[in-house]
Design an enzyme around this catalytic site. Sequence first.
Site, PDB file in Angstrom:
ATOM      1  CG  ASN A  61     -54.901 -41.529  50.708  1.00 25.77           C
ATOM      2  OD1 ASN A  61     -55.751 -41.984  51.346  1.00 25.77           O
ATOM      3  ND2 ASN A  61     -54.664 -41.801  49.443  1.00 25.77           N
ATOM      4  CG  HIS A  87     -54.129 -45.842  45.807  1.00 21.65           C
ATOM      5  ND1 HIS A  87     -55.572 -45.093  45.399  1.00 21.65           N
ATOM      6  CD2 HIS A  87     -53.657 -46.491  45.051  1.00 21.65           C
ATOM      7  CE1 HIS A  87     -55.601 -45.553  44.277  1.00 21.65           C
ATOM      8  NE2 HIS A  87     -54.762 -46.173  43.675  1.00 21.65           N
TER       9      HIS A  87
HETATM   10  C1  GRF Z   1     -60.189 -48.193  50.529  1.00 28.84           C
HETATM   11  O1  GRF Z   1     -60.541 -48.862  48.717  1.00 28.84           O
HETATM   12  C2  GRF Z   1     -59.294 -47.351  50.188  1.00 28.84           C
HETATM   13  O2  GRF Z   1     -58.219 -47.888  50.161  1.00 28.84           O
HETATM   14  C3  GRF Z   1     -59.791 -46.131  49.467  1.00 28.84           C
HETATM   15  O3  GRF Z   1     -61.093 -45.578  49.111  1.00 28.84           O
HETATM   16  C4  GRF Z   1     -61.547 -47.015  49.702  1.00 28.84           C
HETATM   17  C5  GRF Z   1     -62.534 -46.688  50.827  1.00 28.84           C
HETATM   18  O4  GRF Z   1     -63.536 -47.549  51.351  1.00 28.84           O
HETATM   19  N1  GRF Z   1     -58.882 -44.945  48.812  1.00 28.84           N
HETATM   20  P1  GRF Z   1     -63.769 -47.431  52.838  1.00 28.84           P
HETATM   21  O5  GRF Z   1     -65.133 -46.031  53.074  1.00 28.84           O
HETATM   22  O6  GRF Z   1     -62.258 -46.826  54.008  1.00 28.84           O
HETATM   23  O7  GRF Z   1     -64.668 -49.017  53.370  1.00 28.84           O
END
Ligand code: GRF
Length: 192
Positions: free
Chosen positions: A109, A111
């Site tokens: 994942n 984050h």
């Molecule tokens: C990103 O900031 C990611 O780190 C977090 O949620 C956001 C998702 O953005 N888990 P995207 O859908 O990839 O544009």
Amino acid sequence: MKRKRVGVLISGRGSNMAALVEAARDPAYPAEIVCVVSNRPDAAGLKFARSRNISIHVIDHKHYSTRESFDAALNDYLQSQNLDLIACAGFMRIMTSVLLEPWAGKLINIHPSLLPLYKGTYTHERALADDVKVHGCSVHYVTAELDSGPVIAQVEVPVLAGDTPETLSARVLVEEHKLYPKALAMVARKLG
Ligand code: GRF
């Protein structure tokens, strides 16, 4: 080395998924993105995946009465795709052991914080409230405890005077899009 088969899980915008798809266009990249799965039928990222001829699949969590039954349906689909790895990219669901156990060590994942700082949501708001000078993003293995699995890679991003959650998250997102493809490649190569 055979390219690893990767499924990407999204819930929304999908910009990190798009970064992975773009990186995997290089035949030398050690992974290929074989499917994109969303728990929301209206996730904007699905359109991008479709435009790149990636197989897309929606499993709407609203059709399942428990987390376990949703995870079982998701697991069935992911198993059917013969995947080596799963990359969560803005997938806003808490996972149960139904999904975590079969995919242990193969589920990663991204984050938007320097874990173990700021687990959970509103990471940029909380970092600004604490007046930190450095923020960032992390790629980690997914385990039962939210945002607490082993960190694979992270990048620091400076916090600038006058930053708002929007300006800071935009600066972090630019780094997320570079970090995630690198981290996925590292994990894929490690699988051998
Ligand atoms: C990103 O900031 C990611 O780190 C977090 O949620 C956001 C998702 O953005 N888990 P995207 O859908 O990839 O544009």
